[in-house]
Motif scaffolding. Structure first.
Motif, short mmCIF file in Angstrom:
data_model
loop_
_atom_site.label_atom_id
_atom_site.label_comp_id
_atom_site.label_asym_id
_atom_site.label_seq_id
_atom_site.Cartn_x
_atom_site.Cartn_y
_atom_site.Cartn_z
N TYR A 11 0.81 -1.22 0.00
CA TYR A 11 0.00 0.00 0.00
C TYR A 11 0.85 1.27 0.00
O TYR A 11 0.44 2.29 -0.54
N ARG A 12 2.02 1.20 0.60
CA ARG A 12 2.89 2.40 0.64
C ARG A 12 3.31 2.79 -0.78
O ARG A 12 3.28 3.95 -1.14
N TYR B 296 -4.97 4.33 1.34
CA TYR B 296 -4.63 4.73 2.71
C TYR B 296 -5.46 3.93 3.72
O TYR B 296 -4.96 3.54 4.77
N ASP C 74 -4.09 0.71 4.38
CA ASP C 74 -2.85 0.84 5.14
C ASP C 74 -3.12 1.37 6.54
O ASP C 74 -2.18 1.68 7.28
#
Lengths: 221, 434
Positions: free
Chosen positions: B57-58, B86, B89
């Protein structure tokens, strides 16, 4: 290719053989066509590139910054001028008040934490400017600790919530009647502000602001 | 041999032929605009999608972030993608900010007024500001509601779920109740979460009405829509699973369709849950409360679809007429040949322009799930190790998931990824929700 055609293609340009008037006419027509072509190109480019951004246009039935100003101006004025509030100030001195965020009871309208706080915080700011001796504003304990943790310079946090006990709470409730259809969205807002005595839960002052907003959905909405 | 005499009527025709290149240059501008390859934004979205489904996800957020700042026609779309990334995450503040950006554009009217509407009709549909199909709008609101549920801000959660249901009704005329019921039966997700929010706000009457509505719309959800099940649950798992609908074009690019259909994708699995190694009896609560593949089959933009299809058909006709005229011109001689060839070229150019500008807009969110399971659990206070098993090789492990004594409760959002089974570790026990 036959000879006739070859001769035809090798002959002098058409406009050389034509009477002067017709040549000018053909030349003018060509100029106009060039201009039309240019206009087409420019219009296509303008259509493609000359569009406004996604956030600079458009209307919404949600509360806006202008509404924030109007509502809080009205509420601050009504609160400061209320006879019961004036009487309490005369009797008790500066009223210690804690400011709470707006309670969102609206149908289908989100009010995030920031704006929810802004609708009461601006009333506080206006009153702190206009009547600094009438009210002592106490920051909510969580807010106070959050602000202190950030060590903001130049921000007057006021007295610590641990040092002074608020007696009054300024809070607000926003309610709506929402009508959302395929063609339009209309919202009637009722914004109720209240100054409550925390010790006995009695309401010292209540003020309300009503407004209606409507938008019509268009072709690509 | 002398050249044939020029008639006065032939001369203007000749001038038309002479000016033909200008018209063609003008005509090719739209082609240049529409026939470009994928933009940097589209490439980033594609790359982010790959990273997202790999559970990275980053990286996905890093790809999307620069484009989410641009207030262009993809502003709402890129922010919806970024917000969901986001959320997966567990960056709730960032997810809220991104989804609110999307929410504001989707809720506004007139963002496509003027040049954008004209451009979308005449030049390229992608010129219009993306506001999504009704199911995508509903999902933006649903995820905002979920963020507020995760924070125990039940008033805003309720408002967002209500708005999700409003957005779904954008499909059709409000007077068509049967149709509304059909659509809502595929999106009982928001109705159930709305009921739960009302319950947490102490409005049992409104909660009961919402739960009853969900059970009425979809009887398979009767157990999941039981108010008592939600009242007793101190842990709520919201589990996104599968791949949402993708946009594709049919015919010559002018007909838009979503694929796969529910029948092509097959039935949704029923998740199994293991708590500390022991099966947890979900009973009927594991039924999927929505199927976005089914919802996507109902689309809103019928008007622009019709315009696009009409342009395509006319374009095909003009190309055909141009071809006939061209063949006719080739078999002729002299000025008549030139005139016919010029007309043929004009018809072909006009036809090609219409075909090129009748391409469907296939911008899509791309990372939506197929369904979202709502799993209300009643666990003893303490830390628990959970495994969600979809029964088809897709699993997710949750280690140290905290549970508290009622009335304190916690909600957890999990994105099931085929290629990233976790585990998700809860290292610190968060403080109870107020």
């Amino acid at each position: 290719m036959n000879t006739e055609n070859a001769d035809h293609f090798s002959s002098k340009p058409v406009h050389d053989e034509s009477p002067p008037g017709l040549s000018i006419c053909v030349h003018m027509r060509s100029l106009w066509l060039q201009r039309i072509s240019l206009c087409l190109c420019v219009s296509v480019l303008f259509t493609a590139a000359g569009c406004a951004s996604a956030v600079s246009t458009g209307q919404s039935a949600s509360l806006s910054g202008d509404d924030l100003r109007r509502i809080t101006d009205d509420m601050a004025m009504k609160l400061a001028g209320d006879p019961d509030v004036r009487a309490a100030i005369s009797a008790e001195g500066a009223l210690p008040i804690v400011v709470l965020p707006v309670e969102n009871r609206m149908t289908g309208e989100i009010l995030p934490r920031g704006p929810a706080m802004a609708y009461t915080a601006r009333v506080r700011t206006l009153l702190a400017q206009k009547a600094p001796t009438d009210f002592t504003w106490i920051v909510n304990r969580d807010e106070f600790n959050a602000l202190r943790a950030r060590e903001l310079s130049g921000v007057d946090l006021g007295p610590s919530p641990d040092a002074i006990q608020p007696r009054y709470a300024l809070h607000a409730r926003f309610q709506t009647l929402t009508n959302d259809t395929r063609d339009a969205r209309s919202i009637y807002y009722l914004c109720v502000y209240e100054l409550t005595d925390i010790t006995n839960r009695k309401s010292l002052w209540t003020g309300s602001y009503e407004l209606k907003k409507a938008v019509v959905k268009g072709f690509l909405d | 041999m002398s050249s044939p005499p020029q008639t006065s009527s032939a001369r203007p025709r000749a001038s038309l032929v002479a000016s033909l290149p200008h018209c063609l240059i003008a005509s090719f501008f739209p082609l240049l605009l529409t026939a470009c390859g994928p933009s940097a934004s589209e490439r980033a979205a594609s790359s982010a999608r790959t990273a997202y489904f790999a559970g990275d996800y980053r990286s996905a957020a890093a790809e999307l972030r620069p484009f989410a700042k641009l207030t262009d026609e993809n502003f709402a779309l890129n922010n919806a993608r970024l917000g969901l990334t986001y959320l997966a995450d567990n960056r709730l503040d960032d997810a809220e900010a991104a989804l609110l950006n999307s929410y504001e554009v989707i809720n506004a009217v007139g963002v496509n007024a003027g040049g954008r509407s004209l451009g979308a009709v005449l030049v390229d549909e992608k010129i219009r500001v993306w506001k999504g199909e009704p199911f995508e709008r509903a999902m933006v609101n649903f995820y905002l509601g979920l963020i507020y549920t995760l924070r125990a801000d039940h008033n805003n959660a309720r408002a967002a779920y209500e708005n999700a249901l409003f957005k779904l009704r954008d499909f059709d005329d409000a007077s068509d109740n049967a149709r509304k019921d059909e659509l809502e039966s595929n999106f009982a997700l928001a109705t159930i979460m709305l009921g739960r929010s009302w319950q947490r706000l102490g409005r049992d009457d409104l909660a009961a009405a919402s739960f009853a509505r969900a059970a009425q719309l979809n009887p398979r959800l009767a157990h999941l829509a039981d108010p008592e099940l939600h009242r007793r649950s101190n842990v709520l798992l919201v589990v996104d699973y599968g791949y949402g609908p993708r946009r594709n074009t049919d015919f010559d690019g002018s007909i838009l369709a979503f694929f796969p259909t529910p029948s092509q994708a097959g039935p949704l699995p029923t998740p199994r849950l293991l708590v500390n190694g022991q099966p947890y009896d979900l009973r009927g609560a594991a039924a999927p409360p929505t199927d976005l593949l089914a919802l996507a089959q109902d689309r809103k933009w019928q008007s622009i679809d019709t315009i696009r299809a009409t342009k395509s058909v006319i374009g095909t006709g003009l190309i055909g007429a141009g071809a006939i005229m061209g063949v006719k011109g080739v078999n002729e001689t002299g000025s008549r040949q030139r005139t016919d060839l010029a007309v043929a070229a004009s018809l072909l150019a006009a036809g090609l322009i219409l075909k090129a500008t009748s391409q469907a807009d296939i911008r899509e969110w791309g990372i939506l799930p197929r369904t979202t399971y709502i799993l209300p659990l009643n666990l003893p206070p303490g830390s628990h190790n959970l495994t969600i098993d979809m029964g088809n090789g897709t699993q997710q492990s949750l280690l140290g998931l905290p549970a508290f004594e009622l009335p304190n409760e916690r909600t957890f959002y999990i994105r099931m990824q085929r290629f990233s089974a976790g585990p998700i570790t809860f290292t610190t026990i968060p403080s109870p929700a107020p």
